[in-house]
Design an enzyme around this catalytic site. Structure first.
Site, PDB file in Angstrom:
ATOM      1  N   GLU A 183      34.728  32.569  41.873  1.00  0.00           N
ATOM      2  CA  GLU A 183      35.632  33.239  42.821  1.00  0.00           C
ATOM      3  C   GLU A 183      35.005  33.309  44.210  1.00  0.00           C
ATOM      4  OE1 GLU A 183      36.391  36.618  40.312  1.00  0.00           O
ATOM      5  OE2 GLU A 183      37.448  35.268  38.948  1.00  0.00           O
ATOM      6  N   ASN A 197      31.477  41.879  34.275  1.00  0.00           N
ATOM      7  CA  ASN A 197      31.727  41.665  35.705  1.00  0.00           C
ATOM      8  C   ASN A 197      33.067  42.329  36.027  1.00  0.00           C
ATOM      9  OD1 ASN A 197      32.223  40.770  38.272  1.00  0.00           O
ATOM     10  ND2 ASN A 197      32.424  38.601  37.729  1.00  0.00           N
ATOM     11  N   SER A 211      37.538  34.312  29.439  1.00  0.00           N
ATOM     12  CA  SER A 211      38.441  34.839  28.404  1.00  0.00           C
ATOM     13  C   SER A 211      37.700  35.254  27.126  1.00  0.00           C
ATOM     14  CB  SER A 211      39.558  33.835  28.099  1.00  0.00           C
ATOM     15  OG  SER A 211      40.350  33.633  29.258  1.00  0.00           O
ATOM     16  N   GLY A 222      40.159  34.271  33.136  1.00  0.00           N
ATOM     17  CA  GLY A 222      41.397  35.035  33.308  1.00  0.00           C
ATOM     18  C   GLY A 222      42.639  34.355  32.755  1.00  0.00           C
ATOM     19  N   HIS A 259      29.432  32.916  41.658  1.00  0.00           N
ATOM     20  CA  HIS A 259      30.632  33.026  40.826  1.00  0.00           C
ATOM     21  C   HIS A 259      31.727  32.126  41.403  1.00  0.00           C
ATOM     22  CE1 HIS A 259      34.137  34.616  38.779  1.00  0.00           C
ATOM     23  NE2 HIS A 259      33.304  35.116  37.884  1.00  0.00           N
ATOM     24  N   GLU A 316      30.748  29.260  33.138  1.00  0.00           N
ATOM     25  CA  GLU A 316      32.098  29.812  33.209  1.00  0.00           C
ATOM     26  C   GLU A 316      33.074  28.729  33.663  1.00  0.00           C
ATOM     27  OE1 GLU A 316      31.967  34.388  33.667  1.00  0.00           O
ATOM     28  OE2 GLU A 316      32.059  33.498  35.651  1.00  0.00           O
ATOM     29  N   LYS A 321      34.463  42.658  38.803  1.00  0.00           N
ATOM     30  CA  LYS A 321      35.138  42.058  39.960  1.00  0.00           C
ATOM     31  C   LYS A 321      35.608  43.179  40.896  1.00  0.00           C
ATOM     32  CE  LYS A 321      36.067  38.090  37.106  1.00  0.00           C
ATOM     33  NZ  LYS A 321      36.879  36.933  36.770  1.00  0.00           N
TER      34      LYS A 321
HETATM   35  P1  13P Z   1      37.566  36.723  32.228  1.00  0.00           P
HETATM   36  O1  13P Z   1      36.732  37.294  31.112  1.00  0.00           O
HETATM   37  O2  13P Z   1      38.604  37.671  32.759  1.00  0.00           O
HETATM   38  O3  13P Z   1      38.142  35.387  31.866  1.00  0.00           O
HETATM   39  O4  13P Z   1      36.578  36.477  33.482  1.00  0.00           O
HETATM   40  C1  13P Z   1      35.370  35.823  33.284  1.00  0.00           C
HETATM   41  C2  13P Z   1      34.568  35.942  34.512  1.00  0.00           C
HETATM   42  O5  13P Z   1      34.903  35.408  35.549  1.00  0.00           O
HETATM   43  C3  13P Z   1      33.339  36.762  34.443  1.00  0.00           C
HETATM   44  O6  13P Z   1      32.533  36.563  35.541  1.00  0.00           O
END
Ligand code: 13P
Length: 261
Positions: free
Chosen positions: A105, A11, A219, A179, A103, A173, A13
């Site tokens: 976010e 992803n 992560s 992150g 997601h 997740e 983003k």
């Molecule tokens: P990270 O791998 O940066 O922690 O993000 C995970 C994520 O949100 C994938 O959709």
């Protein structure tokens, strides 16, 4: 027992414009070719920003690369007066296999609730896209309710009204792991993924529970991927930050070389 093919999904983003996207996908394909890693035992999918999808599609098609791709979101509507939104119809037409739905976010930044997520899941399925349904608890939820309660509630809501034989992917997740550099422990991720598989069984069918891929995200790196996919109910990963580094992502894709069954 149904064998579930692992899925490693990147992803991106809001990273990479379409020029960088092309260079990046090309680089991954060269690294895997040099490493003589056939992309046959693992599904690999990229989730670029909308503006990159056409470029990624053209490259994958013209070079015959064994990668899939998808959108990071979709509208619950097919078309019409919805400024800024993207229809499942358009994604399907661009050759997308998947689309990420719900997601954290989007839940945070765009106030997407369980109802909207459920509508988006149905919109994706209606047009032949596989929704990658994201669920996960915040640090606060974790403290208050433990690790599985919120993801289980979110997934139950997302699967409301879903056909029993629909193809979906579920991604656990934990928001606190995204992150942060602090991944969940494989045992904890396994517990939640097993609970989510239970939800799929209840809301869909036992066949769906056996065949649906449940991913872990938060992560994930080349150093910890093997410990997750070794778990019984974890069938791959949804990778954020580490999916933006070609060498690192290629290592994650090659996890079968590092997993001792
Ligand atoms: P990270 O791998 O940066 O922690 O993000 C995970 C994520 O949100 C994938 O959709």
């Amino acid at each position: 027992m149904v064998a579930r093919k692992p899925l490693i999904a990147g992803n991106w983003k809001m990273n990479f414009d379409h020029m960088r996207a092309i260079a990046f996908v090309q680089k991954i394909s060269w690294i895997l070719k040099d490493a003589k890693f056939p992309v046959t035992d693992v599904d690999v999918a990229f989730f670029p920003p909308f503006t990159d999808i056409r470029s990624v599609q053209t490259l994958i098609d013209s070079d015959g690369l064994a990668f899939a791709f998808g959108g990071q979101d979709l509208s619950p509507h097919d078309e019409g007066a919805h400024t800024g939104d993207i229809s499942a119809l358009f994604l399907k037409k661009l050759g997308c296999t998947y689309v990420i739905v719900g997601h954290s976010e989007r839940r945070q930044d765009h106030h997407e609730n369980d109802e909207i997520v459920a509508a988006k899941v149905l919109a994706a399925l209606k047009h032949g896209l596989v929704p990658v349904i994201c669920v996960g608890e915040t640090a606060e939820d974790l403290e208050k309710f433990g690790p599985s309660a919120v993801p289980v509630t979110q997934l139950t809501a997302a699967l409301r009204a879903i056909p029993a034989d629909a193809e979906i992917v579920v991604a656990y997740e934990p928001v606190w792991a995204i992150g942060s550099g602090k991944a969940a422990s494989p045992a904890q991720a396994q517990d939640v993924c097993a609970a989510l598989r239970g939800v799929i069984g209840r809301e869909m069918s036992t066949d769906a529970a056996a065949s649906t891929r449940v991913l872990y995200g938060g992560s994930v790196k080349s150093g910890n991927i093997a410990s997750f996919v070794r778990e019984k109910d974890i069938d791959g990963a949804l990778v954020g930050g580490a999916s933006l580094d070609a060498e690192e992502f290629a290592k994650i894709v090659q996890f079968p070389r590092h997993v001792i069954a």
